[in-house]
Motif scaffolding. Structure first.
Motif, short mmCIF file in Angstrom:
data_model
loop_
_atom_site.label_atom_id
_atom_site.label_comp_id
_atom_site.label_asym_id
_atom_site.label_seq_id
_atom_site.Cartn_x
_atom_site.Cartn_y
_atom_site.Cartn_z
N ALA A 149 7.32 4.84 -3.87
CA ALA A 149 7.25 6.28 -4.09
C ALA A 149 6.75 7.03 -2.86
N TYR A 158 0.09 9.04 -4.85
CA TYR A 158 1.47 8.56 -5.05
C TYR A 158 1.39 7.23 -5.77
N ALA A 196 6.04 12.77 -8.03
CA ALA A 196 7.00 11.70 -7.72
C ALA A 196 8.04 12.17 -6.72
N ASN A 197 8.41 13.45 -6.81
CA ASN A 197 9.40 14.04 -5.91
C ASN A 197 9.30 15.56 -6.04
#
Length: 260
Positions: free
Chosen positions: A50, A45, A21-22
């Protein structure tokens, strides 16, 4: 920053990582460790919102496959595996690092959980791994490794973990059954159980900071786990050196789970 390693122990291996997600995601820690060991990666993703957060990470990984995947959207899961089959023809490992429960379901008592919320929680947090294992099996022609993420709240009652603990218990049981079924084909299956981590997913758990503090004070290592700790250990399990390890829940938590 990709961890520096001295040997490309997974060179020639190809894997799919689901759940970045990050740059704080456990899946990101896993992905960059696999890449540091020389593996080639496919990355997904969640949705258009996102994508801007994940695309630079996929580029850093030099991922040749980058696709949307929301397991709640019909056909997207199959599309990802079709692309892997078309481009690579095989798969060596899979990292499943997704879970979800509606807020009203997660933050309430288990005894009060609505059926719809329960089914949603189980569908995304547990069944999606079973679905991915089903699609990965025919691509793991030379054997392989399947990984999913769990937590200590599957085994013990952890305050505010609630219905997610029920889902993770089901997930760990699925790991054991899938390991038994796919083991004769050389496919290994593990549930990875990190200690508490300050990820976006964890932010939905009330009083999570208290849980972090307790873990750091109580764990024998007196240290919180990092996404790189999780990633490097998971990458090791994909190596042939771990070929006779399967069906386990692997704790990467500084020993926190052994303390009463």
């Amino acid at each position: 920053m990709i961890p520096e390693v001295k040997a490309k122990l997974l060179e020639g291996k190809r894997g799919l990582v689901v759940g970045i997600a990050n740059d704080q995601s456990i899946a990101w820690g896993c992905a960059r460790s696999f890449r540091a060991f020389g593996a080639e990666l496919a990355v997904t993703y969640l949705n258009d919102k996102a994508r801007p957060h994940v695309e630079p990470l996929a580029e850093a990984l030099e991922a040749p496959i980058f696709m949307p995947l929301d397991v709640a959207v019909s056909g997207q899961l199959e599309a990802v595996f079709d692309r892997v089959a078309e481009q690579w023809g095989e798969l060596d490992f899979l990292v499943h690092s997704i879970a979800f429960s509606p807020k009203d379901t997660l933050q309430g008592r288990v005894v009060d959980v609505p059926q719809e919320g329960f089914l949603k929680t189980m569908d995304i947090s547990c069944w999606s791994f079973i679905g991915m294992a089903h699609l990965a099996e025919p691509l793991m022609k030379r054997g392989g490794s399947l990984f999913t993420m769990t937590y200590y709240g599957s085994q013990m009652v952890v305050k505010n973990y609630n219905v997610m603990g029920v889902a993770k218990a089901a997930l760990e049981s699925a790991v054991r059954y899938i390991a038994a079924e796919l083991g004769p084909k050389g496919i290994r299956v593990h549930a990875i159980s990190p200690g508490p981590l300050a990820t976006r997913a964890a932010s939905g758990i009330p009083e999570f900071d208290e849980l972090l503090n307790k873990a750091q004070e109580t764990a024998p290592a007196r240290s919180l786990v990092s996404i790189d700790d999780v990633g490097m250990a998971t990458a090791f399990l994909a190596h042939d050196a771990a070929r006779l390890m399967t069906g386990d829940t692997i704790y990467i938590d500084g020993g926190y789970h052994i303390i009463d």
